[in-house]
Enzyme design. Structure first.
Site, mmCIF file in Angstrom:
data_model
loop_
_atom_site.group_PDB
_atom_site.id
_atom_site.type_symbol
_atom_site.label_atom_id
_atom_site.label_comp_id
_atom_site.label_asym_id
_atom_site.label_seq_id
_atom_site.Cartn_x
_atom_site.Cartn_y
_atom_site.Cartn_z
ATOM 1 N N LYS A 52 0.748 -1.329 0.147
ATOM 2 C CA LYS A 52 0.091 0.034 0.055
ATOM 3 C C LYS A 52 0.882 1.180 -0.002
ATOM 4 O O LYS A 52 0.579 2.205 -0.843
ATOM 5 C CB LYS A 52 -0.953 0.000 1.222
ATOM 6 N N GLN A 96 -4.605 -1.613 9.647
ATOM 7 C CA GLN A 96 -4.527 -2.876 9.162
ATOM 8 C C GLN A 96 -5.067 -3.888 9.832
ATOM 9 O O GLN A 96 -4.780 -3.807 11.056
ATOM 10 C CB GLN A 96 -3.257 -3.228 8.628
ATOM 11 N N ASP A 119 -11.208 2.889 4.032
ATOM 12 C CA ASP A 119 -11.373 1.577 3.922
ATOM 13 C C ASP A 119 -12.756 1.053 3.892
ATOM 14 O O ASP A 119 -13.229 0.019 3.375
ATOM 15 C CB ASP A 119 -10.832 0.661 5.157
#
Ligand code: GUN
Length: 293
Positions: A52, A96, A119
């Site tokens: 990422k 994460q 997200d």
């Protein structure tokens, strides 16, 4: 059989994002900035986070990489999130997953300002998505939709079977496939651990989306001839065929399913690459204040 080439499509989208960033910078705006919080050293998560951050750099984004040891307290992580929520230099924030057991994932997700939740996991974004209102779409489902769109795959009126009901993939992709949109307008069935006659249900699918987290679970007898097969799984399996001693496998037994399908995503090189690019797309939307002006 046509391979749904995640590498090619994600490169296309990457160029489009990079161009937008160039225009933003040329007009005096700052670069989009994505903050990534990671807790602990779980191998797969570390690889995803590194990808990422690398992709941020490639499209001209700034990134803010925050790494805590697994022993960090929940409160310390929540405080950091609150600080980033009010930091005008950061546009998007992700934490994460999975997190160590002593940290509540739902508390973490609900502490993120929904306007920075790139997200798309915050209940406000999930709820708005379910209602068809503008929101950040979770990256993996958004990546699947983008692939279907760019390959002009017909979804209208098709039977779509989703294997798996996770908050990250199964549940949101089933909503997106059934909504009144293109891609969308499919008749969707969600299968899970309690589903009866799973093989027979899968064999009815015109579009089979597999996010069940079990290597090579889907075999040829579960697939209708000519089906579109989307494999979300990614597993590092021991192998004697490679130098590293490992090979990446999906949730689908590719070698026997591919010849039966009309389109199929490979692993690696399929959905995984689209996930990262859709996260960056959301970050661009956040920087441009397109979803929440
Ligand atoms: N873990 C697995 N997939 C994801 C994702 O899309 N976002 C985050 N934050 N964690 C993940």
């Amino acid at each position: 059989m046509i391979l749904l080439d995640g590498k090619k499509i994600s490169e296309e989208v990457k160029q489009e994002i990079a161009q937008e960033v160039n225009q933003m910078v040329a007009s005096g705006q700052k670069r989009p900035n994505l903050a990534v919080i990671m807790v602990g050293d779980e191998g797969a998560s570390a690889t995803y986070v590194a990808s990422k951050i690398k992709t941020c750099r490639e499209v001209g984004f700034d990134s803010t990489d925050i790494h805590y040891p697994a022993s960090v307290t929940e409160e310390e992580v929540l405080q950091k999130i609150r600080k980033i929520n009010t930091d005008p230099t950061i546009d998007g924030l992700i934490v994460q997953l999975p997190l160590p057991k002593h940290i509540s994932e739902s508390k973490v997700i609900e502490t993120i300002d929904y306007r920075k939740d790139v997200d798309g996991f915050h209940p406000i974004n999930t709820g708005r998505m379910a209602m068809g209102l503008p929101s950040y779409l979770p990256a993996t489902p958004a990546g699947i939709i983008e692939m279907l769109r760019r390959y002009n795959i017909e979804t209208d009126g098709k039977n779509c079977v989703v294997l798996g009901r996770s908050n990250i993939v199964g549940t949101p992709i089933s909503l997106l496939m059934s909504r009144k949109a293109n891609p969308g307008n499919a008749t969707v069935t969600i299968c899970h651990s309690r589903t009866q006659n799973l093989k027979a249900v899968c064999a009815q699918a015109d579009i089979l989306i597999v996010a069940i987290g079990q290597p090579e679970f889907v075999t040829a007898d579960m697939v209708k001839p000519g089906a579109v097969v989307i494999d979300v799984g990614i597993h590092r399996m021991p192998s004697t065929e490679t130098k590293s001693g490992f090979k990446l496998k999906g949730d689908v037994k590719f070698d026997e399913v591919a010849p039966k399908s009309s389109y199929i995503t490979p692993v690696p090189g399929g959905v995984g690459l689209m996930t990262i690019i859709c996260l960056l797309q959301n970050t661009l939307l956040a920087a441009q204040k397109k979803i929440y002006p």
